[in-house]
Design a protein around this motif. Sequence first.
Motif, mmCIF file in Angstrom:
data_model
loop_
_atom_site.group_PDB
_atom_site.id
_atom_site.type_symbol
_atom_site.label_atom_id
_atom_site.label_comp_id
_atom_site.label_asym_id
_atom_site.label_seq_id
_atom_site.Cartn_x
_atom_site.Cartn_y
_atom_site.Cartn_z
ATOM 1 N N LEU A 187 0.834 -1.204 0.000
ATOM 2 C CA LEU A 187 0.000 0.000 0.000
ATOM 3 C C LEU A 187 0.868 1.254 0.000
ATOM 4 C CD1 LEU A 187 -2.974 0.637 0.080
ATOM 5 C CD2 LEU A 187 -2.889 0.580 2.575
ATOM 6 N N SER A 215 2.117 2.079 -3.386
ATOM 7 C CA SER A 215 1.078 2.733 -4.180
ATOM 8 C C SER A 215 0.895 4.190 -3.753
ATOM 9 C CB SER A 215 -0.251 1.990 -4.039
ATOM 10 O OG SER A 215 -0.505 1.224 -5.197
ATOM 11 N N TYR A 216 0.908 4.395 -2.436
ATOM 12 C CA TYR A 216 0.786 5.761 -1.915
ATOM 13 C C TYR A 216 1.896 6.652 -2.467
ATOM 14 C CZ TYR A 216 -2.880 6.015 1.673
ATOM 15 O OH TYR A 216 -4.076 6.094 2.313
ATOM 16 N N THR A 235 -1.063 3.975 -10.620
ATOM 17 C CA THR A 235 -0.744 2.833 -9.774
ATOM 18 C C THR A 235 -1.994 2.038 -9.458
ATOM 19 O OG1 THR A 235 0.252 2.147 -7.671
ATOM 20 C CG2 THR A 235 -0.970 4.214 -7.654
#
Lengths: 359, 176, 254
Positions: free
Chosen positions: B19, B22-23, B32
Amino acid sequence: MKKLWKGNEAVAEAAVAAGCRCFFGYPITPQNEIPEYMSWRLKEVGGHFVQAESEVSAINMVYGAGGAGVRAMTSSSGPGISLKQEGISYIAGAEIPCVIADMMRAGPGLGGIQPSQSDYLQAVKGGGHGDYKVFVYAPASVQEAADLTFKAFDIADKYRNPVMVLGDGMLGQMMEPAEIPAAIDPATLPVKKWAACGHNGGKQRVLSSILMNPDDLEEHNRKLTRKYEQMAKEETAYEHYRTEDADIVLVAYGIVARICKAAVDMLRQAGIKAGLFRPITLFPFPYGQLVKLADGGVNKFISVELSCGQLIEDVKLGLYDSKNRPEVGIYARVGGNVMKPEDVADYVRKGKVSSSWIK
Amino acid sequence: MKQIIVSGFGGQGVISLGLMISYAAMKEDRNTSFLPSYGPEMRGGTANCSVVVSEKEVASPVISRPDLLVALNVPSVAKFLPNLAEGGRAFIDADMPVDAGKGRSDVIAVPLKQLAQANLKGQNIAMLGAILSFTELQAASAEAAIRDVFKHKPQFIDSNLACLHAGMEWAEKNVR
Amino acid sequence: MDQVVFRKPKLLNDTPMHYCPGCTHGIVHRLIAEALEELGEYDNVIGIAPVGCAVFAYNYFRCDMYEAAHGRAPSVATGVKRACEDSTVFVYQGDGDLASIGMAEIVHAATRGENFTVIFINNGIYGMTGGQMAPTTLPGQKTTTSQQGRDPKEHGNPIKVCELLSTLTGPAYIARTTVTDVKSVRATREAIKRGFTMQKQKRGFSLIEILSTCPTNFHLSPLDSMKYIDEVAVKAYPLGVYKDIGLIGEEKKQ
């Protein structure tokens, strides 16, 4: 502003942005984030969330709230959507707008909880008893899930018809940067004069699907059919990807269409003129576009789906109207398995067209 | 485009590691997608996520051949290492009780426990630091991602930033 | 000077009812309309009709009406009440609708303490479909699907709805009445009024069960049907108030 959104939560927030103020749900994987999100979010905007005792009950709560004129929604997955079919039929019959999200999982029966498109025919051909259709959107990304959920409420109101947002476990669980459409104030929406919400000034409003006289019911069916035909004319949505000069076209919707996009790029690199046709509305299905492609020289269509030959039925139905007789085949993974772009590309490269997904 | 698979036991922080990638990618305005495994396997079994970072629109969120594999347990190595893309890299936990991938130049064993030191729960962040240069993401983006993910637990931000930097420094010295 | 002493309640349409002679649906419809009118509620009333003989109730009531699927009226009412919190909502259900196919819906509406009023017509038989066994059919009672009489060993036992629902915390008022004579008709009107008053005061769920007749499927005359209620049905389904949390401004009741 773009934020990293989980598909399910983007659907929920987009519904709130669209003015949804009543949500009725029941837990089932892989859509639980929608009711969970709504349970706290709707309170913030003065709306209502009820965790119903069953999906049967939840859809009937939607019938009540939607009938009273409020933008109302429920969500579920395969087994729960089956339970809702009774209510959806009544809602379609009584012409009550509402939005239903189905984050598909694999079946039949309890099946599994992994991504699937096994509810396709149930979603697009009516689903419950009697003659009716549900408008079906098939988003392929988290952004589109938000956008189409938002739009679903307008379509539902415009046609006084249930609208389904048909996703799958993958779309529901994955995260992508997305921007939720700007929120509208439901008080600014047009007044629904037909809504049975009391204060009727002596003019009774009845929401019902019972018509005992065959002539009356036939007229009602005629009216509904006209509505579905108008949807086909005005709301059909689709995407072409590299189909202009394609010899072979993959037909896929939702996340599978994205997998196919990658496959198309691979095939193009290998010198194969492949393209992708993606229906965005599954009902109304963009049959006419398939005919155009076939008439324009595409000689092979491959239905790529996470179901045992469901989408292919509509592909064939569409191509019936073509002057040409292109080959139609299927590539599918089911049970919760998801194909990879290479798998699709390999299948196409082999050049063989199967009429059954197990061949 | 980078296709990344992060895999390990539930509780090792593989989902939050993915995560954060992606952030960080979003902070840089890249496209993304983050696709987690879900269901019962999240409760104690092997969990994994697929992260795609791309300049173009992400076509498939499903990854067949990762450019970058992070494997934090043995089953993950067995499952994903054979599919590593040509020229790809696999980062594994050096403390794993097997000789998985030993002798392969594209498999890098990171001493996560040592890097995370007292912050045992920060091993996934140390791994983020170690792989960062291969994701082509900026350190500032990863830092911002950590601040974002821990915004409701601000007491953990500094210790996690320390893990990130420890991982980055280790990679700079040990990975070519 | 002439004075009107009896007239059609404002909430009823001037439409001949389709119910069979001796059927108590008509009486109960009128009592609902009278009770609401007495409370000054006729402009903002919403009714939910069931599947069963009362499926056409919207032809008789003048208020906004919903026709619900079989058994689902309490769920529809839950949605309506969320959307129209200030409306007075009544749910009209028969025994097959409420106690068989809709048992989950009624139990959960009750336990949530949904703020609406349920009028429960219990005549122990499926009237509309032609006299089949109902969840409330009495032991020994002959129906088209229990032709030798209901045998608890074979068909199970009747369900007592008031007794069952009154074990829950959610309901505010639960009572069982009849409409077999002037006295009981008046008592039923009072019970219905009390249910609606509970709703107006936002006290929660109220349900009035009315032991009713179905002369056609009882194969009894209207009069004998009434007698059957008074002499047989009340023994299995004792009349009375099963739950009453009291109205605001009232001495607390037990």
